[in-house]
Design a protein around this motif. Structure first.
Motif, PDB file in Angstrom:
ATOM      1  N   GLU A  98     -40.982  33.788  39.985  1.00 45.18           N
ATOM      2  CA  GLU A  98     -41.365  33.914  38.755  1.00 45.18           C
ATOM      3  C   GLU A  98     -42.867  33.783  38.669  1.00 45.18           C
ATOM      4  N   THR A  99     -43.365  32.761  39.050  1.00 45.38           N
ATOM      5  CA  THR A  99     -44.779  32.021  39.398  1.00 45.38           C
ATOM      6  C   THR A  99     -45.762  33.285  40.035  1.00 45.38           C
ATOM      7  N   LEU A 100     -45.115  33.588  41.226  1.00 45.57           N
ATOM      8  CA  LEU A 100     -45.904  34.578  42.104  1.00 45.57           C
ATOM      9  C   LEU A 100     -45.977  35.913  41.405  1.00 45.57           C
ATOM     10  N   ALA A 101     -44.884  36.306  40.606  1.00 42.00           N
ATOM     11  CA  ALA A 101     -45.121  37.646  39.964  1.00 42.00           C
ATOM     12  C   ALA A 101     -46.087  37.547  38.679  1.00 42.00           C
ATOM     13  N   VAL A 102     -46.267  36.442  38.014  1.00 37.41           N
ATOM     14  CA  VAL A 102     -47.246  36.114  37.099  1.00 37.41           C
ATOM     15  C   VAL A 102     -48.680  36.441  37.586  1.00 37.41           C
ATOM     16  N   VAL A 103     -49.019  35.649  38.721  1.00 36.48           N
ATOM     17  CA  VAL A 103     -50.315  35.717  39.333  1.00 36.48           C
ATOM     18  C   VAL A 103     -50.455  37.259  39.884  1.00 36.48           C
ATOM     19  N   ALA A 104     -49.328  38.000  40.507  1.00 35.34           N
ATOM     20  CA  ALA A 104     -49.666  39.157  40.861  1.00 35.34           C
ATOM     21  C   ALA A 104     -50.320  40.063  39.797  1.00 35.34           C
ATOM     22  N   TYR A 149     -56.705  31.809  40.109  1.00 32.88           N
ATOM     23  CA  TYR A 149     -55.923  32.343  41.651  1.00 32.88           C
ATOM     24  C   TYR A 149     -55.512  33.446  41.503  1.00 32.88           C
ATOM     25  N   ARG A 150     -55.537  34.469  42.783  1.00 27.57           N
ATOM     26  CA  ARG A 150     -55.085  35.777  43.095  1.00 27.57           C
ATOM     27  C   ARG A 150     -54.101  35.440  44.292  1.00 27.57           C
ATOM     28  N   THR A 151     -53.357  36.757  44.438  1.00 27.48           N
ATOM     29  CA  THR A 151     -52.431  36.932  45.586  1.00 27.48           C
ATOM     30  C   THR A 151     -53.451  37.110  46.954  1.00 27.48           C
ATOM     31  N   ARG A 162     -49.813  48.524  50.274  1.00 25.72           N
ATOM     32  CA  ARG A 162     -51.026  48.570  50.971  1.00 25.72           C
ATOM     33  C   ARG A 162     -52.014  48.231  49.890  1.00 25.72           C
ATOM     34  N   GLY A 163     -51.780  47.904  48.798  1.00 23.07           N
ATOM     35  CA  GLY A 163     -52.808  47.290  47.864  1.00 23.07           C
ATOM     36  C   GLY A 163     -51.980  46.915  46.473  1.00 23.07           C
ATOM     37  N   LEU A 164     -52.657  46.401  45.599  1.00 20.51           N
ATOM     38  CA  LEU A 164     -52.124  45.924  44.354  1.00 20.51           C
ATOM     39  C   LEU A 164     -51.505  46.973  43.417  1.00 20.51           C
ATOM     40  N   ASP A 165     -52.456  48.358  43.479  1.00 21.46           N
ATOM     41  CA  ASP A 165     -51.849  49.498  42.947  1.00 21.46           C
ATOM     42  C   ASP A 165     -50.705  49.748  42.975  1.00 21.46           C
ATOM     43  N   GLU A 166     -49.934  49.455  43.975  1.00 24.26           N
ATOM     44  CA  GLU A 166     -48.609  49.978  44.658  1.00 24.26           C
ATOM     45  C   GLU A 166     -47.523  48.951  43.840  1.00 24.26           C
ATOM     46  N   LEU A 167     -48.154  47.952  43.144  1.00 23.88           N
ATOM     47  CA  LEU A 167     -47.264  47.055  42.393  1.00 23.88           C
ATOM     48  C   LEU A 167     -46.172  47.972  41.584  1.00 23.88           C
TER      49      LEU A 167
END
Length: 210
Positions: A98-104, A149-151, A162-167
């Motif tokens: 959950e924490t990782l998802a919020v950061v992402a 913080y960032r991923t 490949r990048g954050l745009d693929e989330l």
């Protein structure tokens, strides 16, 4: 040595190098090491990837986080997990996910902001994500001086992106998430471990990491 490398067949040479990399290798780096034009390397990599897929191999060659690396094919994940884990738990806890998802999705973001979204103190989980190399510091918030913080690229690698745009798109869920955050910003319980009714400084889930 340079002439020996230049004289090697390109595709087998790429396979040999990619078998020993510990992070995705870029086309530029591979071209430099193997002394070939980047275009030739890019074509060979894609040919190898298509060939492995056509043959139904247990592994695949993927372009992830800007570079190429071998991965086991998802269809054979149960076999790999059984061998690697051998009865041990190596997955992120629900609190960590959950924490990782919020950061992402909200990066760059401060710890207090993440805690506000989740409604609980996330300091313990954030420390674990930092240690695992999934998140990193990204400067400070101008207004408060809080660390942001960032991923990381390692996060992209582990997620196969490949990048954050693929989330995955979260638009259908954002209104609810914003409402939760608005409610928690004013009514967030104290995180002082010495306060009489304060929750523990860490989630119970935080005690058992990966």
């Amino acid at each position: 040595m340079r002439s020996a490398v230049a004289g090697l067949d390109l595709r087998p040479a790429l396979e040999a190098v990619l078998m020993v990399v510990d992070e995705p290798a870029t086309e530029e780096h591979l071209a430099k090491i193997l002394q070939r034009p980047r275009r030739a390397v890019a074509v060979a990599l894609r040919e190898l990837a298509d060939e492995y897929t056509a043959q139904g191999r247990g592994f695949e060659l993927r372009l992830v986080a800007g570079g190429w690396r071998y991965y086991t094919r998802p269809a054979y994940a149960p076999a790999v997990e059984g061998f690697v884990l051998d009865g041990q738990h190596a997955r992120l806890t629900q609190a960590a996910l959950e924490t990782l998802a919020v950061v992402a999705y909200r990066q760059p973001v401060s710890r207090s902001r993440v805690s506000a979204v989740r409604g609980v103190n996330c300091d313990g989980v954030m420390r674990t994500l930092l240690q695992r190399g999934l998140v990193e510091e990204a400067g400070a918030e101008p207004e408060t001086g809080a660390i942001l913080y960032r991923t990381t690229n390692y996060f992209l690698e582990r997620m196969g992106l490949r990048g954050l745009d693929e989330l995955p798109e979260l638009a259908p869920f954002l209104p609810e998430a914003d409402a939760i955050e608005a409610e928690t910003q004013e009514g967030l319980p104290s995180f002082d471990p010495d306060a009489p009714d304060a929750p523990d400084a860490r989630d119970a889930d935080d005690q058992t990491e990966l």
